[in-house]
Motif scaffolding. Structure first.
Motif, mmCIF file in Angstrom:
data_model
loop_
_atom_site.group_PDB
_atom_site.id
_atom_site.type_symbol
_atom_site.label_atom_id
_atom_site.label_comp_id
_atom_site.label_asym_id
_atom_site.label_seq_id
_atom_site.Cartn_x
_atom_site.Cartn_y
_atom_site.Cartn_z
ATOM 1 N N ASN A 228 0.825 -1.221 0.000
ATOM 2 C CA ASN A 228 0.000 0.000 0.000
ATOM 3 C C ASN A 228 0.859 1.272 0.000
ATOM 4 O OD1 ASN A 228 -2.015 1.879 0.247
ATOM 5 N ND2 ASN A 228 -2.947 1.009 2.085
ATOM 6 N N VAL A 229 1.444 1.526 -1.170
ATOM 7 C CA VAL A 229 2.282 2.736 -1.300
ATOM 8 C C VAL A 229 1.692 3.660 -2.363
ATOM 9 C CG1 VAL A 229 4.538 3.652 -1.999
ATOM 10 C CG2 VAL A 229 4.417 1.587 -0.625
ATOM 11 N N THR A 230 1.562 4.919 -2.015
ATOM 12 C CA THR A 230 1.152 5.935 -2.983
ATOM 13 C C THR A 230 2.281 6.944 -3.113
ATOM 14 O OG1 THR A 230 -1.134 5.725 -2.256
ATOM 15 C CG2 THR A 230 -0.591 7.691 -3.545
ATOM 16 N N ILE A 231 2.701 7.190 -4.344
ATOM 17 C CA ILE A 231 3.658 8.269 -4.583
ATOM 18 C C ILE A 231 2.855 9.461 -5.097
ATOM 19 C CG2 ILE A 231 5.564 9.046 -6.052
ATOM 20 C CD1 ILE A 231 6.633 6.208 -6.025
ATOM 21 N N ILE A 232 3.061 10.608 -4.486
ATOM 22 C CA ILE A 232 2.475 11.832 -5.038
ATOM 23 C C ILE A 232 3.649 12.631 -5.581
ATOM 24 C CG2 ILE A 232 0.992 13.832 -4.647
ATOM 25 C CD1 ILE A 232 -0.039 12.478 -2.103
ATOM 26 N N ALA A 233 3.636 12.864 -6.876
ATOM 27 C CA ALA A 233 4.777 13.540 -7.500
ATOM 28 C C ALA A 233 4.269 14.557 -8.513
ATOM 29 C CB ALA A 233 5.674 12.516 -8.189
ATOM 30 N N ASP A 234 5.027 15.638 -8.654
ATOM 31 C CA ASP A 234 4.587 16.629 -9.633
ATOM 32 C C ASP A 234 5.229 16.355 -11.002
ATOM 33 O OD1 ASP A 234 7.153 17.683 -9.316
ATOM 34 O OD2 ASP A 234 6.488 19.315 -8.015
ATOM 35 N N LYS A 235 4.748 17.099 -11.977
ATOM 36 C CA LYS A 235 5.178 16.850 -13.361
ATOM 37 C C LYS A 235 6.694 16.927 -13.510
ATOM 38 C CE LYS A 235 1.096 18.148 -16.081
ATOM 39 N NZ LYS A 235 0.430 16.936 -15.716
ATOM 40 N N GLU A 236 7.304 17.893 -12.834
ATOM 41 C CA GLU A 236 8.763 18.024 -12.957
ATOM 42 C C GLU A 236 9.470 16.794 -12.407
ATOM 43 O OE1 GLU A 236 10.320 21.567 -11.265
ATOM 44 O OE2 GLU A 236 9.540 22.834 -12.873
ATOM 45 N N ALA A 237 9.011 16.291 -11.281
ATOM 46 C CA ALA A 237 9.659 15.118 -10.685
ATOM 47 C C ALA A 237 9.469 13.873 -11.556
ATOM 48 C CB ALA A 237 9.114 14.869 -9.283
ATOM 49 N N LEU A 238 8.405 13.879 -12.381
ATOM 50 C CA LEU A 238 8.145 12.708 -13.237
ATOM 51 C C LEU A 238 8.572 12.934 -14.678
ATOM 52 C CD1 LEU A 238 4.614 11.656 -11.886
ATOM 53 C CD2 LEU A 238 6.828 10.631 -11.344
ATOM 54 N N SER A 239 9.324 14.019 -14.900
ATOM 55 C CA SER A 239 9.620 14.407 -16.282
ATOM 56 C C SER A 239 10.547 13.442 -17.016
ATOM 57 C CB SER A 239 10.204 15.821 -16.323
ATOM 58 O OG SER A 239 11.373 15.863 -15.518
#
Ligand SMILES: O=P(O)(O)OC[C@H]1O[C@](O)(CO)[C@@H](O)[C@@H]1O
Length: 251
Positions: A228-239
Motif C-alpha cells: 500500500n504505497v502511494t507516490i504523489i509527484a509533480d510533473k517536474e519530478a516525473l519528467s
C-alpha cells in the motif's frame, strides 16, 4: 505502488494533506509516521490550515518521526524536534507527550535506537507513514547500501546528503555527521506509505526508482514490494519517466 501525478508543488501538498487528514478523521487515534525536509513543509502548512478552518482534531493521534541528527539539542534550529514544533505541532491540538522523535542526545545511542523501535511496536505500529526521497534514493536517513532488514539504527550520513542539507546550516562543517533513523524494515512495517517528490531535482531518482530494479543501492526501491504505497509527484519530478513505466504506475 501507484503514482498520483499532480501539476506542481502546491497541488502535491494539498493532495498529501488531504490523505493525511482523511486518515485522521477515519481513525482519530491513528499512529502517523512523519518526515522532515523541504518537500513536506507545505503539506504541514495545509494541515495547519485545515485545523484552523475545520478543527480536525489530533488529540488522540500519536506521531513517530523518521529520524534525528545526533548531537543537536531539541531546541537547536536545525534539529528535527525544532522543525516539527515550528512547522506542525505548535499549531495543532496534539499533546506533545504523543509526539515521538529519536533523541539524538541520548547517553546511550544504540539503546535509544532499540527503545524507539520498541515504542513504535508498543503503540501498535504506524498506520500511515509519510516519506520524502533523497536524490540518492534515501528514505529517512537510510543511505544507499542500507540493509532492507534494518530497524532503527545509527547512520553515518553520505557526503551528498550532508551537502544537500547544508542549505539549512551556515556551513557544511556544521551539518552533523551521524543521525538516528528508522530502518528500512521499520518503514516497511507501516500499513500505508505516501512518498512525496517534487521538482526537477528529484526527476533523476524518480526515473531510477520507477524504471529500475529493487536494490539496496536505491533504498526507496523496496517500496515496490509494499502492498500500500502511494507516490504523489509533480510533473517536474516525473519528467524523466519513460512511456512504458508511466503506463504501469501513473494514474
Ligand atoms: O524534502 P527534501 O528536503 O528534498 O528531502 C528529502 C529527504 O531528505 C531528508 O531531508 C534527509 O536528507 C529527509 O528528511 C527527506 O525526506
Amino acid at each position: 505502488m501507484r503514482v498520483i501525478e499532480v501539476n506542481d508543488y502546491y497541488e502535491l501538498s494539498q493532495k498529501a494533506a488531504e490523505m493525511i487528514i482523511d486518515q485522521v478523521r477515519k481513525k482519530p487515534d491513528s499512529v502517523l509516521g512523519l518526515a522532515t525536509g523541504e518537500t513536506v513543509l507545505e503539506t504541514y502548512a495545509a494541515i495547519v490550515n485545515d485545523y484552523q478552518q475545520n478543527q480536525t482534531s489530533y488529540r488522540h493521534i500519536r506521531t513517530f518521526n523518521l529520524d534525528e541528527y545526533i548531537g543537536l539539542a531539541a531546541d537547536h534550529p536545525n534539529s528535527y524536534h525544532y522543525y516539527m514544533n515550528e512547522h506542525l505541532f505548535r499549531f495543532i491540538d496534539i499533546p506533545m507527550s504523543q509526539t515521538y522523535i529519536p533523541n539524538g542526545l541520548a547517553d546511550d545511542i544504540p539503546e535509544e535506537c532499540i527503545r524507539y523501535e520498541k515504542l513504535i511496536g508498543q503503540c501498535g505500529g504506524i498506520d500511515l507513514q509519510i516519506l520524502g526521497i533523497g536524490r540518492n534514493g534515501h528514505i529517512g536517513f537510510n543511505e544507499p547500501g542500507t540493509s532492507f532488514d534494518s530497524t532503527t539504527h545509527v547512520v553515518e550520513l553520505a557526503h551528498s546528503t550532508r551537502k544537500a542539507n547544508s542549505r539549512f546550516f551556515s556551513s557544511l562543517e556544521e551539518v552533523p555527521t551521524h543521525a538516528i533513523t528508522m530502518g528500512i524494515a521499520t518503514i516497511m512495517k507501516s500499513r500505508q506509505i505516501i512518498l512525496l517528490a517534487s521538482g526537477e531535482r528529484k526527476a533523476h531518482i524518480m526515473s531510477q526508482l520507477l524504471e529500475g530494479e529493487v536494490t539496496p543501492n536505491i533504498p526507496a526501491s523496496i517500496l515496490k514490494t509494499h502492498p500500500n504505497v502511494t507516490i504523489i509527484a509533480d510533473k517536474e519530478a516525473l519528467s524523466l519517466i519513460g512511456k512504458e513505466q508511466r503506463k504501469v504506475y501513473v494514474q
